[in-house]
Design a protein around this motif. Structure first.
Motif, PDB file in Angstrom:
ATOM      1  N   GLY A  12       0.676  -1.378   0.037  1.00 63.12           N
ATOM      2  CA  GLY A  12       0.147  -0.112   0.007  1.00 63.12           C
ATOM      3  C   GLY A  12       0.742   1.184   0.019  1.00 63.12           C
ATOM      4  O   GLY A  12       1.698   1.621  -0.844  1.00 63.12           O
ATOM      5  N   ALA A  13       0.590   2.251   1.054  1.00 67.04           N
ATOM      6  CA  ALA A  13       1.120   3.361   1.183  1.00 67.04           C
ATOM      7  C   ALA A  13       2.709   3.426   1.259  1.00 67.04           C
ATOM      8  O   ALA A  13       3.290   4.378   0.682  1.00 67.04           O
ATOM      9  CB  ALA A  13       0.456   4.249   2.219  1.00 67.04           C
ATOM     10  N   GLY A  14       3.184   2.492   1.865  1.00 65.58           N
ATOM     11  CA  GLY A  14       4.716   2.403   1.795  1.00 65.58           C
ATOM     12  C   GLY A  14       5.537   3.361   2.570  1.00 65.58           C
ATOM     13  O   GLY A  14       6.413   4.111   2.438  1.00 65.58           O
ATOM     14  N   THR A  15       4.431   4.073   3.704  1.00 64.26           N
ATOM     15  CA  THR A  15       5.266   4.946   4.323  1.00 64.26           C
ATOM     16  C   THR A  15       6.229   4.453   5.409  1.00 64.26           C
ATOM     17  O   THR A  15       7.238   5.047   5.655  1.00 64.26           O
ATOM     18  CB  THR A  15       4.190   5.840   5.312  1.00 64.26           C
ATOM     19  N   ASN A  16       6.198   3.099   5.821  1.00 60.56           N
ATOM     20  CA  ASN A  16       7.319   2.549   6.632  1.00 60.56           C
ATOM     21  C   ASN A  16       8.554   2.054   5.677  1.00 60.56           C
ATOM     22  O   ASN A  16       9.544   2.373   5.898  1.00 60.56           O
ATOM     23  CB  ASN A  16       6.842   1.227   7.155  1.00 60.56           C
ATOM     24  N   LEU A  17       8.232   1.909   4.372  1.00 60.81           N
ATOM     25  CA  LEU A  17       9.331   1.775   3.480  1.00 60.81           C
ATOM     26  C   LEU A  17      10.127   3.232   3.316  1.00 60.81           C
ATOM     27  O   LEU A  17      11.261   3.148   3.401  1.00 60.81           O
ATOM     28  CB  LEU A  17       8.664   1.507   1.928  1.00 60.81           C
ATOM     29  N   ALA A  85       6.270  -4.817   5.430  1.00 59.31           N
ATOM     30  CA  ALA A  85       5.756  -3.310   5.806  1.00 59.31           C
ATOM     31  C   ALA A  85       4.565  -2.902   5.172  1.00 59.31           C
ATOM     32  O   ALA A  85       4.331  -2.404   4.114  1.00 59.31           O
ATOM     33  CB  ALA A  85       6.988  -2.178   5.318  1.00 59.31           C
ATOM     34  N   GLY A  86       3.488  -3.711   5.915  1.00 55.83           N
ATOM     35  CA  GLY A  86       1.912  -3.378   5.129  1.00 55.83           C
ATOM     36  C   GLY A  86       1.789  -4.532   4.062  1.00 55.83           C
ATOM     37  O   GLY A  86       1.209  -4.118   3.011  1.00 55.83           O
ATOM     38  N   TYR A  87       2.501  -5.753   3.995  1.00 57.92           N
ATOM     39  CA  TYR A  87       2.117  -6.414   2.811  1.00 57.92           C
ATOM     40  C   TYR A  87       1.214  -7.427   3.509  1.00 57.92           C
ATOM     41  O   TYR A  87       1.113  -8.113   4.500  1.00 57.92           O
ATOM     42  CB  TYR A  87       3.637  -7.523   2.805  1.00 57.92           C
ATOM     43  N   ASN A 105       8.415  -8.234  10.632  1.00 54.83           N
ATOM     44  CA  ASN A 105       6.851  -7.561  10.206  1.00 54.83           C
ATOM     45  C   ASN A 105       6.754  -6.449  11.296  1.00 54.83           C
ATOM     46  O   ASN A 105       7.202  -6.698  12.479  1.00 54.83           O
ATOM     47  CB  ASN A 105       5.744  -8.507  10.290  1.00 54.83           C
ATOM     48  N   ILE A 106       6.245  -5.573  10.904  1.00 50.80           N
ATOM     49  CA  ILE A 106       5.755  -4.553  11.905  1.00 50.80           C
ATOM     50  C   ILE A 106       4.013  -4.503  11.909  1.00 50.80           C
ATOM     51  O   ILE A 106       3.449  -4.623  10.926  1.00 50.80           O
ATOM     52  CB  ILE A 106       6.339  -3.069  11.504  1.00 50.80           C
ATOM     53  N   HIS A 107       3.603  -4.713  13.091  1.00 51.89           N
ATOM     54  CA  HIS A 107       2.147  -4.913  13.114  1.00 51.89           C
ATOM     55  C   HIS A 107       1.737  -3.477  14.347  1.00 51.89           C
ATOM     56  O   HIS A 107       2.274  -3.210  15.379  1.00 51.89           O
ATOM     57  CB  HIS A 107       1.923  -6.130  13.984  1.00 51.89           C
ATOM     58  N   PRO A 108       0.383  -2.938  13.928  1.00 53.70           N
ATOM     59  CA  PRO A 108       0.026  -1.707  14.737  1.00 53.70           C
ATOM     60  C   PRO A 108      -0.812  -1.944  15.893  1.00 53.70           C
ATOM     61  O   PRO A 108      -1.769  -1.569  16.193  1.00 53.70           O
ATOM     62  CB  PRO A 108      -0.633  -1.114  13.639  1.00 53.70           C
ATOM     63  N   SER A 109      -0.170  -2.818  16.653  1.00 53.53           N
ATOM     64  CA  SER A 109      -0.797  -3.062  18.080  1.00 53.53           C
ATOM     65  C   SER A 109       0.295  -3.622  19.093  1.00 53.53           C
ATOM     66  O   SER A 109       1.294  -3.672  18.384  1.00 53.53           O
ATOM     67  CB  SER A 109      -2.054  -3.973  18.144  1.00 53.53           C
ATOM     68  N   THR A 168      -0.133   5.955  15.745  1.00 56.71           N
ATOM     69  CA  THR A 168       0.525   4.504  15.778  1.00 56.71           C
ATOM     70  C   THR A 168       1.941   4.661  14.304  1.00 56.71           C
ATOM     71  O   THR A 168       2.592   4.112  14.726  1.00 56.71           O
ATOM     72  CB  THR A 168      -0.379   3.142  15.202  1.00 56.71           C
ATOM     73  N   GLN A 169       1.414   4.888  13.390  1.00 58.08           N
ATOM     74  CA  GLN A 169       2.392   5.095  12.339  1.00 58.08           C
ATOM     75  C   GLN A 169       3.581   5.885  12.867  1.00 58.08           C
ATOM     76  O   GLN A 169       4.638   5.597  12.205  1.00 58.08           O
ATOM     77  CB  GLN A 169       1.693   5.240  10.973  1.00 58.08           C
ATOM     78  N   ASN A 170       3.226   6.924  13.335  1.00 57.97           N
ATOM     79  CA  ASN A 170       4.413   7.831  13.457  1.00 57.97           C
ATOM     80  C   ASN A 170       5.290   7.032  14.499  1.00 57.97           C
ATOM     81  O   ASN A 170       6.405   7.371  14.259  1.00 57.97           O
ATOM     82  CB  ASN A 170       3.909   9.195  14.316  1.00 57.97           C
ATOM     83  N   ILE A 171       4.777   6.425  15.313  1.00 59.15           N
ATOM     84  CA  ILE A 171       5.992   5.647  16.292  1.00 59.15           C
ATOM     85  C   ILE A 171       6.308   4.294  15.427  1.00 59.15           C
ATOM     86  O   ILE A 171       7.567   3.996  15.820  1.00 59.15           O
ATOM     87  CB  ILE A 171       5.518   5.299  17.522  1.00 59.15           C
ATOM     88  N   GLU A 172       5.949   3.780  14.608  1.00 60.65           N
ATOM     89  CA  GLU A 172       6.121   2.700  13.861  1.00 60.65           C
ATOM     90  C   GLU A 172       7.408   3.170  13.084  1.00 60.65           C
ATOM     91  O   GLU A 172       8.333   2.257  13.010  1.00 60.65           O
ATOM     92  CB  GLU A 172       5.229   2.219  12.607  1.00 60.65           C
ATOM     93  N   TYR A 173       7.635   4.340  12.544  1.00 61.14           N
ATOM     94  CA  TYR A 173       8.704   4.753  11.597  1.00 61.14           C
ATOM     95  C   TYR A 173       9.905   4.380  12.547  1.00 61.14           C
ATOM     96  O   TYR A 173      10.971   3.957  11.940  1.00 61.14           O
ATOM     97  CB  TYR A 173       8.715   6.085  11.233  1.00 61.14           C
TER      98      TYR A 173
HETATM   99  C1  GRF Z   1       1.433  -0.050   9.169  1.00 60.86           C
HETATM  100  O1  GRF Z   1       0.578   0.328  10.010  1.00 60.86           O
HETATM  101  C2  GRF Z   1       1.887  -1.461   9.656  1.00 60.86           C
HETATM  102  O2  GRF Z   1       1.808  -1.623  10.912  1.00 60.86           O
HETATM  103  C3  GRF Z   1       0.718  -2.578   8.980  1.00 60.86           C
HETATM  104  O3  GRF Z   1       0.451  -1.901   7.685  1.00 60.86           O
HETATM  105  C4  GRF Z   1       0.718  -0.536   7.808  1.00 60.86           C
HETATM  106  C5  GRF Z   1       1.550  -0.194   6.472  1.00 60.86           C
HETATM  107  O4  GRF Z   1       1.546   1.308   6.258  1.00 60.86           O
HETATM  108  N1  GRF Z   1       1.228  -3.641   8.951  1.00 60.86           N
HETATM  109  P1  GRF Z   1       2.451   1.788   5.307  1.00 60.86           P
HETATM  110  O5  GRF Z   1       2.234   0.999   3.794  1.00 60.86           O
HETATM  111  O6  GRF Z   1       3.862   1.545   5.831  1.00 60.86           O
HETATM  112  O7  GRF Z   1       2.176   3.195   5.240  1.00 60.86           O
END
Ligand code: GRF
Length: 187
Positions: A12-17, A85-87, A105-109, A168-173
């Motif tokens: 998807g959006a790939g913001t973690n990428l 990353a959001g696969y 993997n990164i998970h939002p919880s 959540t996404q802000n802390i994921e990065y």
């Molecule tokens: C992230 O919130 C991650 O936790 C989940 O999918 C989302 C991917 O977001 N697994 P992005 O594509 O990196 O913006």
């Protein structure tokens, strides 16, 4: 420093990428991103791979050989770590066995709470006081592999699904990059 060749899988959006690419450009970050895999040609996140000239592989999951094709590509690029990353496709046991201990993997919880999808609405519905994100190894069970790192924050009273997702996404990065640094120290 010698960096590990890595690959990031997105849908998807790939913001973690984007955040991982930024970290990987720092001289002391332990990985280099050599390949981006997406199951969707239209994934907006592919723009970041293009911008930084990282090779892209689009894999059509309707193709019965799709995992074999990914593995072939991964071997070709000498990839040592896969970052999901959001696969949004569950990898088969066959694939995981072939790359055991090298997929994260990164998970939002805050795992083990809220495995699977629709995490934000379930968290709000249950009136949780805290949430966060988790970086973990991928094993044969969904969102159940060994945890590398968690980051936590307090949920506010007026939180919505959108605000929770954003926070959540802000802390994921930061979490994803920190987890990779920690992992490398463990190897
Ligand atoms: C992230 O919130 C991650 O936790 C989940 O999918 C989302 C991917 O977001 N697994 P992005 O594509 O990196 O913006």
């Amino acid at each position: 420093m010698v960096k590990l060749n890595s690959c990031v899988f997105i849908s998807g959006a790939g913001t973690n990428l984007k955040a991982l690419i930024r970290s990987s450009r720092e001289y002391n970050f332990p990985i280099d991103i050599k390949l981006v895999v997406s199951n969707k040609k239209s994934a907006p996140g592919l723009i970041y791979a293009k911008k930084f000239s990282i090779p892209i592989k689009i894999i059509n999951i309707k193709d019965s050989l799709f995992e074999i094709k990914i593995l072939r590509e991964i071997k070709k690029h000498n990839i040592k770590l896969i970052c999901l990353a959001g696969y949004m496709k569950i990898l088969s046991n066959f694939f995981i066995k072939n790359f055991k201990g090298k997929i994260i993997n990164i998970h939002p919880s805050l795992l083990p709470k809220y495995k699977g999808v629709n995490t934000f609405s379930r968290i709000l519905k249950n009136k949780e006081r805290f949430t966060g994100c988790t970086v973990h190894f991928v094993n044969e069970k969904l969102d159940s592999g060994k945890i590398i790192l968690k980051k936590k924050f307090k949920i506010s009273n007026n939180e919505t699904i959108e605000s929770l997702k954003k926070r959540t996404q802000n802390i994921e990065y930061r979490a994803f990059s920190e987890a990779i640094t920690k992992l490398y120290r463990m190897i």
